[in-house]
Enzyme design. Structure first.
Site, short mmCIF file in Angstrom:
data_model
loop_
_atom_site.label_atom_id
_atom_site.label_comp_id
_atom_site.label_asym_id
_atom_site.label_seq_id
_atom_site.Cartn_x
_atom_site.Cartn_y
_atom_site.Cartn_z
N ARG A 1 -14.78 -6.76 -0.22
CA ARG A 1 -14.12 -6.30 1.01
C ARG A 1 -13.41 -4.96 0.78
O ARG A 1 -12.70 -4.76 -0.19
CB ARG A 1 -13.11 -7.37 1.46
CG ARG A 1 -12.30 -7.01 2.70
CD ARG A 1 -10.94 -6.43 2.35
NE ARG A 1 -10.12 -6.24 3.55
CZ ARG A 1 -9.03 -5.50 3.56
NH1 ARG A 1 -8.62 -4.88 2.47
NH2 ARG A 1 -8.33 -5.35 4.67
N THR B 1 -0.88 1.77 6.98
CA THR B 1 -0.81 0.57 6.17
C THR B 1 -0.75 -0.65 7.09
O THR B 1 -0.16 -0.58 8.16
CB THR B 1 0.41 0.56 5.23
OG1 THR B 1 0.47 -0.69 4.54
CG2 THR B 1 1.71 0.76 5.99
N GLY C 1 -6.07 -4.03 7.42
CA GLY C 1 -7.08 -2.98 7.42
C GLY C 1 -8.20 -3.11 8.43
O GLY C 1 -8.65 -2.11 9.00
N THR D 1 0.87 -1.19 0.00
CA THR D 1 0.00 0.00 0.00
C THR D 1 0.90 1.23 0.00
O THR D 1 1.99 1.18 0.55
CB THR D 1 -0.86 -0.03 1.30
OG1 THR D 1 -1.79 -1.08 1.19
CG2 THR D 1 -1.59 1.29 1.53
N1 ASP Z 1 -4.39 -1.62 4.74
C1 ASP Z 1 -4.59 -2.27 3.48
C2 ASP Z 1 -5.91 -2.98 3.52
O1 ASP Z 1 -6.22 -3.59 4.52
C3 ASP Z 1 -3.52 -3.26 3.13
C4 ASP Z 1 -2.11 -2.85 3.44
O2 ASP Z 1 -1.86 -1.73 3.85
O3 ASP Z 1 -1.19 -3.66 3.25
O4 ASP Z 1 -6.59 -3.00 2.53
#
Ligand code: ASP
Length: 352
Positions: free
Chosen positions: A247, A270, A273, A219
């Site tokens: 989702r 990040t 989530g 991300t």
């Molecule tokens: N936070 C992001 C999500 O859950 C994924 C990530 O940051 O790696 O979609």
């Protein structure tokens, strides 16, 4: 093993040249912008990330590590130069995130992870700390740079969060071009999905959660403070590998993945989530500063090293405050990070 290293080296070189095309030459550590601005009255600062996760130094080839560091440094240079030349933080944030979205090394824009049904569904958000106006998009499949659409939602609509087809219809009304979904497809991401699905079927090795953790990172996000004192934060992602049922993670959720208030701080998150949504992580850091008078560093550390793990989640945040202080906290093995401020701080790193 040898072949794996060789292949990952070749892949890194390929991706490196691909990303290098979109980003300009990196600044040297003694870049003039820093020295020119050191004594200025209004501080400027920028911090960016390319995701946090279970990346291990010993499993990353030198060429892949160099490719990541090069893109992070190049994007940092672009963003910092905008601020140093008197540009506004919204432009610095969107320019940096656009570079990272265009780079297949990261899980955002081109290079996004795959859903269970082998599609790419993209989420992004942006928030302006002066006005506390915000824009976000979720589950879009044909927008090259979701961060620019989030900005458009913020500036040109009365809404905050648009999802799916509706968001794409809004994009068309704003003059965005819709991409062929094949544009986002990166073979290594597809292979990751297939491995996760295979492991799910066999129920081997690790607990489901462990596999999920290992299969997502990349991300991207950026927070900037400009010469007028405005803080803007933005985040963009493909979400988590093998996500199902539409989702949506924290990245497009204001207060969880992104938050900005020029009186307290700007944050981009990040990580896993669901936990960042439940912890209202980005807003929590701002609230700890506002209501408990914690420093930026104290607030970010408390949330990332105590509150998120207490829920069972993992990940990291980048944050900065009105004085140009920068915080980069993560409770995972690594996080792709870069930052610079007018007080002379500059860092580009992946591991602790
Ligand atoms: N936070 C992001 C999500 O859950 C994924 C990530 O940051 O790696 O979609």
């Amino acid at each position: 093993m040898k072949y794996t290293l060789l292949l990952s080296g070749l892949l890194a070189l390929l991706l490196f040249s691909n990303c290098a095309e979109t980003a300009s030459t990196p600044a040297s550590p003694t870049d003039d912008a820093t020295s020119q601005l050191t004594n200025q009255e209004h501080p400027i600062a920028i911090v960016l990330h390319g995701g946090a996760g279970a990346m291990k130094k010993e499993l990353m080839s030198d060429s892949l590590e160099a490719a990541y560091l090069h893109v992070l440094d190049s994007a940092l240079h672009v963003g910092y130069t905008i601020l140093a030349e008197g540009g506004i933080s919204i432009d610095a944030v969107t320019s940096v995130i656009t570079i990272l979205e265009d780079c297949p090394l990261f899980n955002a824009g081109k290079g996004a992870v795959f859903t269970n049904t082998e599609e790419n569904e993209l989420d992004a958000s942006i928030m302006d700390g002066n006005t506390r106006n915000a824009g976000a998009v979720a589950g879009v499949k044909r927008i090259k740079n979701p961060i620019l659409l989030a900005k458009s939602v913020m500036l040109n609509s009365e809404h905050v969060l648009l999802a799916g087809e509706g968001a794409e219809n809004f994009a068309v009304s704003q003059g965005f071009q819709l991409m062929d979904p094949a544009y986002f497809r990166v073979e290594s991401r597809l292979q990751s999905l297939r491995k996760v699905k295979e492991a799910d079927k066999k129920q081997v090795n690790t607990h489901y959660d462990e596999r999920l953790k290992a299969s997502k990172f990349g991300t991207v996000g950026c927070v900037a403070l400009d010469k007028t004192g405005n803080i803007v934060a933005g985040t963009s992602t493909g979400g988590m590998t093998n996500k199902k049922f539409g989702r949506i993670g924290d990245a497009p959720i204001i207060g969880a993945g992104t938050y900005a208030n020029s009186k307290t701080c700007g944050v981009s998150s990040t990580g896993w989530g669901e936990y960042f949504i439940r912890g209202v992580v980005a807003y929590d850091i701002s609230a700890l500063i506002e209501y408990k008078s914690l420093s930026l560093a104290e607030a970010a550390q408390l949330v990332i090293h105590e509150k998120v793990p207490a829920l069972g989640g993992d990940g990291g945040v980048i944050a900065l405050d009105a004085k140009g202080n920068i915080s980069m906290e993560f409770n995972t093995e690594g996080m792709f990070l870069a930052c610079q401020n007018s007080a002379g701080m500059k860092e580009v790193k992946i591991f602790h």
